[in-house]
Write a protein that holds these residues in place. Structure first.
Motif, PDB file in Angstrom:
ATOM      1  N   LEU A   1       0.923  -1.283   0.188  1.00 34.15           N
ATOM      2  CA  LEU A   1      -0.053  -0.032   0.027  1.00 34.15           C
ATOM      3  C   LEU A   1       0.645   1.246  -0.003  1.00 34.15           C
ATOM      4  CD1 LEU A   1      -3.102   0.929   0.271  1.00 34.15           C
ATOM      5  CD2 LEU A   1      -2.329   1.172   2.705  1.00 34.15           C
ATOM      6  N   SER A   2       1.849   1.279   0.640  1.00 36.94           N
ATOM      7  CA  SER A   2       2.764   2.479   0.851  1.00 36.94           C
ATOM      8  C   SER A   2       4.097   2.423  -0.111  1.00 36.94           C
ATOM      9  CB  SER A   2       3.433   2.394   2.181  1.00 36.94           C
ATOM     10  OG  SER A   2       4.209   1.332   2.516  1.00 36.94           O
ATOM     11  N   ALA A   3       4.014   1.403  -0.969  1.00 37.75           N
ATOM     12  CA  ALA A   3       5.272   1.087  -1.845  1.00 37.75           C
ATOM     13  C   ALA A   3       5.481   2.175  -3.081  1.00 37.75           C
ATOM     14  CB  ALA A   3       5.233  -0.240  -2.460  1.00 37.75           C
ATOM     15  N   SER A   4       4.355   2.774  -3.444  1.00 40.34           N
ATOM     16  CA  SER A   4       4.198   3.666  -4.299  1.00 40.34           C
ATOM     17  C   SER A   4       4.670   5.119  -3.676  1.00 40.34           C
ATOM     18  CB  SER A   4       2.949   3.921  -5.145  1.00 40.34           C
ATOM     19  OG  SER A   4       1.951   4.468  -4.161  1.00 40.34           O
ATOM     20  N   TRP A   5       4.682   5.105  -2.496  1.00 39.83           N
ATOM     21  CA  TRP A   5       5.031   6.586  -1.908  1.00 39.83           C
ATOM     22  C   TRP A   5       6.847   6.185  -1.122  1.00 39.83           C
ATOM     23  CZ3 TRP A   5       2.971  10.980  -2.782  1.00 39.83           C
ATOM     24  CH2 TRP A   5       1.633  10.929  -3.360  1.00 39.83           C
ATOM     25  N   GLY A   6       7.292   5.253  -1.210  1.00 39.47           N
ATOM     26  CA  GLY A   6       8.479   5.093  -0.796  1.00 39.47           C
ATOM     27  C   GLY A   6       8.501   4.493   0.547  1.00 39.47           C
ATOM     28  N   GLY A   7       7.385   3.991   0.956  1.00 36.60           N
ATOM     29  CA  GLY A   7       7.412   3.422   2.350  1.00 36.60           C
ATOM     30  C   GLY A   7       6.242   4.061   3.073  1.00 36.60           C
ATOM     31  N   PRO A   8       5.937   3.769   4.681  1.00 34.91           N
ATOM     32  CA  PRO A   8       5.151   4.247   5.393  1.00 34.91           C
ATOM     33  C   PRO A   8       5.275   5.816   5.653  1.00 34.91           C
ATOM     34  CG  PRO A   8       5.984   1.994   6.286  1.00 34.91           C
ATOM     35  CD  PRO A   8       6.640   2.326   5.057  1.00 34.91           C
ATOM     36  N   LEU A   9       6.674   6.198   5.753  1.00 29.24           N
ATOM     37  CA  LEU A   9       6.897   7.697   5.968  1.00 29.24           C
ATOM     38  C   LEU A   9       6.303   8.409   4.802  1.00 29.24           C
ATOM     39  CD1 LEU A   9       7.246   9.971   7.593  1.00 29.24           C
ATOM     40  CD2 LEU A   9       9.816   9.828   6.856  1.00 29.24           C
TER      41      LEU A   9
END
Length: 258
Positions: free
Chosen positions: A142-150
């Motif tokens: 889910l967060s991969a397209s934003w580079g991770g959870p942060l």
């Protein structure tokens, strides 16, 4: 393929699809956020260009001089490319599995999604980073397209249903942000599915997307019935289907030289 510098917006339109729902949003998202990688068959005046993000690749250009060695960095990705690339891709990987996909856009009002007592639907914030981590490895996509959870938490493009203790029960986010369309993704924790929390988050996110002057879009497998039902309940309607291909491992060296 070798990594190359990002193109400017005008060059992007010459190489890759833009301004449409579906895979077109990937190149636009990477250009805007820097969250992916650009590839070419050579560093100067490439004949073939690819963009990758979150395991997805859009490939365009001329396949005539592509070799298995050049395509090897795309192993393990889901590749969207014109049919003329299929012989080169098939020769480069030990398997190339077609995956039928559906593209939807928001065209109708969503069904009601009342939020249970004790649950709040709100924007994700940087302080929610650890809570995104706590969703576990099954939600890492889910967060991969934003580079991770942060990156996801700080993006301003995600909504969550949050329980009293701060636990994230559902998250909906812009997965790929295009210039005209924003592709929506959603995850609900297993023990809170069928409570319409995902629908509540998607509805809030879609209102945000519309306020930015963009149109929400949805991309899912033809075989993902749960995703299709959620899309329908949220007001999305099918606009087209396409096929991308899951690339396996690069072919073995001895096979290349046989």
């Amino acid at each position: 393929m070798i990594e190359i510098s990002p193109p400017d917006a005008r060059a992007l339109a010459r190489w890759l699809p833009t301004g449409a729902p579906g895979p077109a949003t990937i190149g636009e998202h990477v250009l805007a956020t820097g969250a992916g990688r650009w590839w070419g068959d050579r560093p100067v005046q490439p004949r073939t260009v690819a963009v990758s993000c979150a395991g997805h690749v859009v490939l365009r250009g001329s396949p005539e001089e592509l070799t298995p060695a050049l395509l090897a960095p795309l192993a393990g990705h889901r590749v969207e490319a014109p049919a003329r690339f299929l012989p080169a891709l098939g020769a480069a990987f030990d398997r190339l599995t077609p995956w039928e996909r559906m593209v939807w856009t928001l065209q109708a009002a969503p069904q009601p999604a009342p939020v249970p007592h004790g649950v709040t639907v709100r924007h994700l914030e940087p302080a929610d980073t650890e809570a995104v981590h706590a969703l576990g490895p099954d939600s890492s996509w889910l967060s991969a397209s934003w580079g991770g959870p942060l990156g996801l938490s700080a993006s301003g493009h995600a909504w969550a249903a949050v329980g009293r203790a701060g636990r994230l029960l559902a998250v909906a986010c812009t997965y790929f942000r295009g210039t005209g369309y924003e592709d929506v993704a959603v995850h609900t924790v297993p023990d809170r599915r069928r409570h319409r929390l995902g629908l509540a988050c998607v509805t809030a996110l879609c209102a945000d997307i519309a306020a930015r002057g963009h149109t929400p879009s949805w991309n899912c497998s033809v075989h993902n019935r749960a995703s299709r039902l959620l899309a329908w309940h949220a007001g999305f309607r099918l606009v087209r289907e396409y096929v991308h291909h899951a690339a396996g491992s690069p072919v073995a060296h001895n096979r290349l030289s046989a």
